[in-house]
Scaffold this motif. Structure first.
Motif, PDB file in Angstrom:
ATOM      1  N   ALA A 118       0.807  -1.019   0.085  1.00 46.31           N
ATOM      2  CA  ALA A 118       0.014  -0.199   0.056  1.00 46.31           C
ATOM      3  C   ALA A 118       0.947   1.315  -0.056  1.00 46.31           C
ATOM      4  O   ALA A 118       0.187   2.415   0.385  1.00 46.31           O
ATOM      5  CB  ALA A 118      -0.835   0.022   1.264  1.00 46.31           C
ATOM      6  N   SER A 119       1.987   1.120  -0.443  1.00 44.66           N
ATOM      7  CA  SER A 119       3.077   2.313  -0.209  1.00 44.66           C
ATOM      8  C   SER A 119       2.857   3.072  -1.306  1.00 44.66           C
ATOM      9  O   SER A 119       2.680   2.701  -2.469  1.00 44.66           O
ATOM     10  CB  SER A 119       4.608   1.762  -0.317  1.00 44.66           C
ATOM     11  OG  SER A 119       5.421   2.881  -0.519  1.00 44.66           O
ATOM     12  N   PRO A 120       2.546   4.673  -1.162  1.00 45.63           N
ATOM     13  CA  PRO A 120       2.479   5.477  -2.131  1.00 45.63           C
ATOM     14  C   PRO A 120       3.461   5.614  -3.128  1.00 45.63           C
ATOM     15  O   PRO A 120       3.479   5.669  -4.241  1.00 45.63           O
ATOM     16  CB  PRO A 120       2.197   6.577  -1.533  1.00 45.63           C
ATOM     17  CG  PRO A 120       1.844   6.169  -0.068  1.00 45.63           C
ATOM     18  CD  PRO A 120       2.446   5.047   0.208  1.00 45.63           C
ATOM     19  N   ALA A 121       4.810   5.269  -2.508  1.00 40.89           N
ATOM     20  CA  ALA A 121       5.966   5.443  -3.499  1.00 40.89           C
ATOM     21  C   ALA A 121       6.013   4.050  -4.296  1.00 40.89           C
ATOM     22  O   ALA A 121       6.344   4.262  -5.452  1.00 40.89           O
ATOM     23  CB  ALA A 121       7.264   5.243  -2.483  1.00 40.89           C
ATOM     24  N   TRP A 122       5.342   3.078  -3.925  1.00 38.30           N
ATOM     25  CA  TRP A 122       5.181   1.793  -4.823  1.00 38.30           C
ATOM     26  C   TRP A 122       4.427   1.995  -5.932  1.00 38.30           C
ATOM     27  O   TRP A 122       4.762   1.836  -6.999  1.00 38.30           O
ATOM     28  CB  TRP A 122       4.958   0.713  -4.105  1.00 38.30           C
ATOM     29  CG  TRP A 122       4.597  -0.647  -4.794  1.00 38.30           C
ATOM     30  CD1 TRP A 122       3.397  -1.101  -5.043  1.00 38.30           C
ATOM     31  CD2 TRP A 122       5.357  -1.247  -5.597  1.00 38.30           C
ATOM     32  NE1 TRP A 122       3.394  -2.096  -5.927  1.00 38.30           N
ATOM     33  CE2 TRP A 122       4.739  -2.397  -6.114  1.00 38.30           C
ATOM     34  CE3 TRP A 122       6.959  -1.352  -5.690  1.00 38.30           C
ATOM     35  CZ2 TRP A 122       5.313  -3.355  -7.075  1.00 38.30           C
ATOM     36  CZ3 TRP A 122       7.428  -2.301  -6.617  1.00 38.30           C
ATOM     37  CH2 TRP A 122       6.667  -3.337  -7.196  1.00 38.30           C
ATOM     38  N   GLN A 123       3.384   2.635  -5.625  1.00 40.94           N
ATOM     39  CA  GLN A 123       2.224   2.932  -6.403  1.00 40.94           C
ATOM     40  C   GLN A 123       2.638   3.947  -7.676  1.00 40.94           C
ATOM     41  O   GLN A 123       2.478   3.911  -8.867  1.00 40.94           O
ATOM     42  CB  GLN A 123       0.970   3.636  -5.786  1.00 40.94           C
ATOM     43  CG  GLN A 123       0.233   2.500  -4.981  1.00 40.94           C
ATOM     44  CD  GLN A 123      -1.025   3.203  -4.098  1.00 40.94           C
ATOM     45  OE1 GLN A 123      -1.086   4.390  -4.073  1.00 40.94           O
ATOM     46  NE2 GLN A 123      -1.767   2.242  -3.632  1.00 40.94           N
ATOM     47  N   ALA A 124       3.396   5.050  -7.209  1.00 43.23           N
ATOM     48  CA  ALA A 124       4.115   6.061  -8.125  1.00 43.23           C
ATOM     49  C   ALA A 124       5.149   5.482  -8.802  1.00 43.23           C
ATOM     50  O   ALA A 124       4.924   5.719 -10.205  1.00 43.23           O
ATOM     51  CB  ALA A 124       4.787   7.304  -7.231  1.00 43.23           C
ATOM     52  N   ALA A 140       4.911   5.095 -12.882  1.00 42.59           N
ATOM     53  CA  ALA A 140       6.046   5.905 -13.787  1.00 42.59           C
ATOM     54  C   ALA A 140       6.360   4.831 -14.806  1.00 42.59           C
ATOM     55  O   ALA A 140       6.745   5.129 -16.023  1.00 42.59           O
ATOM     56  CB  ALA A 140       7.089   6.322 -12.941  1.00 42.59           C
ATOM     57  N   LEU A 141       6.409   3.403 -14.443  1.00 44.92           N
ATOM     58  CA  LEU A 141       6.959   2.493 -15.083  1.00 44.92           C
ATOM     59  C   LEU A 141       5.845   2.300 -16.336  1.00 44.92           C
ATOM     60  O   LEU A 141       6.171   1.937 -17.390  1.00 44.92           O
ATOM     61  CB  LEU A 141       7.171   1.199 -14.335  1.00 44.92           C
ATOM     62  CG  LEU A 141       7.776  -0.048 -15.067  1.00 44.92           C
ATOM     63  CD1 LEU A 141       9.010   0.415 -15.685  1.00 44.92           C
ATOM     64  CD2 LEU A 141       8.028  -1.166 -14.321  1.00 44.92           C
ATOM     65  N   ALA A 142       4.458   2.146 -15.957  1.00 48.48           N
ATOM     66  CA  ALA A 142       3.568   2.100 -17.066  1.00 48.48           C
ATOM     67  C   ALA A 142       3.566   3.109 -17.955  1.00 48.48           C
ATOM     68  O   ALA A 142       3.577   2.890 -19.282  1.00 48.48           O
ATOM     69  CB  ALA A 142       2.351   2.022 -16.259  1.00 48.48           C
TER      70      ALA A 142
END
Length: 75
Positions: A47-53, A57-59
């Motif tokens: 659930a980390s916002p950094a992971w989602q960001a 970015a990768l997508a």
């Protein structure tokens, strides 16, 4: 030291720094707060916002590369 800066703004900055330093020295050494701080909460895995960001970015990078490749091949 206050006279070492040529500009009026520089002299004022050095005066403020000197005042704050004198105030800090006069207040004595720092002390610990009697209230112990809590350790930071551990976030839920995934659930980390950094992971989602990072995933976003990768997508976006992948979509940009695909679009660039498509547009380049149409020339």
């Amino acid at each position: 030291m206050a006279g070492s800066s040529g500009s009026r703004v520089g002299r004022r900055f050095l005066a403020i720094v000197g005042e704050e330093h004198a105030r800090a020295v006069a207040s004595g050494p720092p002390t610990r707060s009697p209230v112990a701080s809590r350790p930071p909460a551990v976030p839920v895995a995934g659930a980390s916002p950094a992971w989602q960001a990072s995933l976003g970015a990768l997508a976006g990078l992948g979509a940009g590369l695909a679009l660039g490749s498509l547009l380049r091949s149409r020339r």
